[in-house]
Scaffold this active site. Structure first.
Site, short mmCIF file in Angstrom:
data_model
loop_
_atom_site.label_atom_id
_atom_site.label_comp_id
_atom_site.label_asym_id
_atom_site.label_seq_id
_atom_site.Cartn_x
_atom_site.Cartn_y
_atom_site.Cartn_z
CG ASN A 87 -1.87 -1.18 1.26
OD1 ASN A 87 -2.43 -1.53 0.23
ND2 ASN A 87 -2.03 -1.81 2.41
N GLY A 93 -4.54 2.99 2.20
CA GLY A 93 -4.63 2.47 3.56
C GLY A 93 -3.30 2.21 4.23
CD GLN A 94 2.75 3.50 3.31
OE1 GLN A 94 2.55 4.14 2.28
NE2 GLN A 94 3.97 3.21 3.76
CB SER A 95 -1.58 2.04 8.98
OG SER A 95 -1.16 0.70 8.99
CG HIS A 100 4.54 -2.83 5.18
ND1 HIS A 100 4.66 -1.48 5.48
CD2 HIS A 100 3.21 -3.09 5.15
CE1 HIS A 100 3.46 -0.97 5.63
NE2 HIS A 100 2.55 -1.92 5.42
CG LEU A 101 5.52 -7.60 -0.98
CD1 LEU A 101 5.00 -6.49 -1.89
CD2 LEU A 101 6.67 -8.34 -1.67
CG HIS A 102 0.33 -6.29 3.43
ND1 HIS A 102 -0.21 -6.34 4.70
CD2 HIS A 102 0.54 -4.97 3.17
CE1 HIS A 102 -0.33 -5.12 5.18
NE2 HIS A 102 0.12 -4.26 4.28
P1 AMP Z 1 -0.37 -1.02 6.01
O1 AMP Z 1 -1.77 -0.67 6.43
O2 AMP Z 1 -0.25 -1.50 4.58
O3 AMP Z 1 0.60 0.10 6.31
O4 AMP Z 1 0.04 -2.27 6.87
C1 AMP Z 1 0.56 -2.18 8.15
C2 AMP Z 1 0.43 -3.52 8.77
O5 AMP Z 1 1.28 -3.59 9.90
C3 AMP Z 1 -0.98 -3.87 9.26
O6 AMP Z 1 -1.45 -5.03 8.59
C4 AMP Z 1 -0.80 -4.06 10.75
O7 AMP Z 1 -1.62 -5.09 11.27
C5 AMP Z 1 0.66 -4.41 10.84
N1 AMP Z 1 1.31 -4.13 12.13
C6 AMP Z 1 1.18 -3.01 12.88
N2 AMP Z 1 1.95 -3.09 13.97
C7 AMP Z 1 2.57 -4.30 13.92
C8 AMP Z 1 3.48 -5.00 14.77
N3 AMP Z 1 3.94 -4.45 15.92
N4 AMP Z 1 3.90 -6.22 14.42
C9 AMP Z 1 3.44 -6.79 13.28
N5 AMP Z 1 2.59 -6.19 12.42
C10 AMP Z 1 2.16 -4.97 12.75
#
Ligand code: AMP
Ligand code: ZN
Length: 114
Positions: A87, A93-95, A100-102
């Site tokens: 993302n 929806g990047q958070s 990071h590659l899901h």
């Molecule tokens: P995105 O929304 O694409 O930025 O994905 C961020 C991902 O990081 C989400 O799927 C979260 O569940 C995951 N995430 C957040 N904090 C952690 C953590 N401490 N360890 C593992 N995954 C995490």
């Protein structure tokens, strides 16, 4: 980046269930899995978004995919299928602002994503 969550995981300051690591890449289970297998594959280098990638990252991005392929194969999902997605910024929806590659597998997924 000291205030970056995923840099904290790379540095070992923040715990994670690591499934693979090498000199450039770390992969660990997502804390809030959206599929039976949900692994995040990240570069050790802090890169905030896809927009921050340059030509110098070409091989690194390729490695993220090869690590995803390897984890999917070792988990037995290479034939049934899996999804890899990255993302970029708010509308996607990047958070966490460290790329990071899901890797998602183990259930049927629909298209288009929500
Ligand atoms: P995105 O929304 O694409 O930025 O994905 C961020 C991902 O990081 C989400 O799927 C979260 O569940 C995951 N995430 C957040 N904090 C952690 C953590 N401490 N360890 C593992 N995954 C995490
Ligand atoms: Zn970072």
């Amino acid at each position: 980046m000291s205030d970056c969550l995923f840099c904290g995981i790379v540095a070992g300051r923040i715990p994670a269930k690591i499934v693979y690591q090498d000199d450039q890449v770390v992969a660990f289970h997502d804390i809030n899995p959206q599929a039976p297998l949900h692994v995040l594959i990240i570069p050790r280098e802090h890169i905030a978004t896809i927009n921050d990638l340059g030509a110098e990252h070409e091989a690194l991005v390729g490695r993220l995919y090869l690590v995803a392929q390897r984890i999917a194969r070792e988990a037995g999902f290479d034939e049934s299928g899996y999804r890899v997605v990255m993302n970029c910024n708010a509308d996607a929806g990047q958070s966490v602002y460290h790329i990071h590659l899901h890797l998602l597998a183990g259930r049927h997924m629909t298209w288009p994503p929500g």
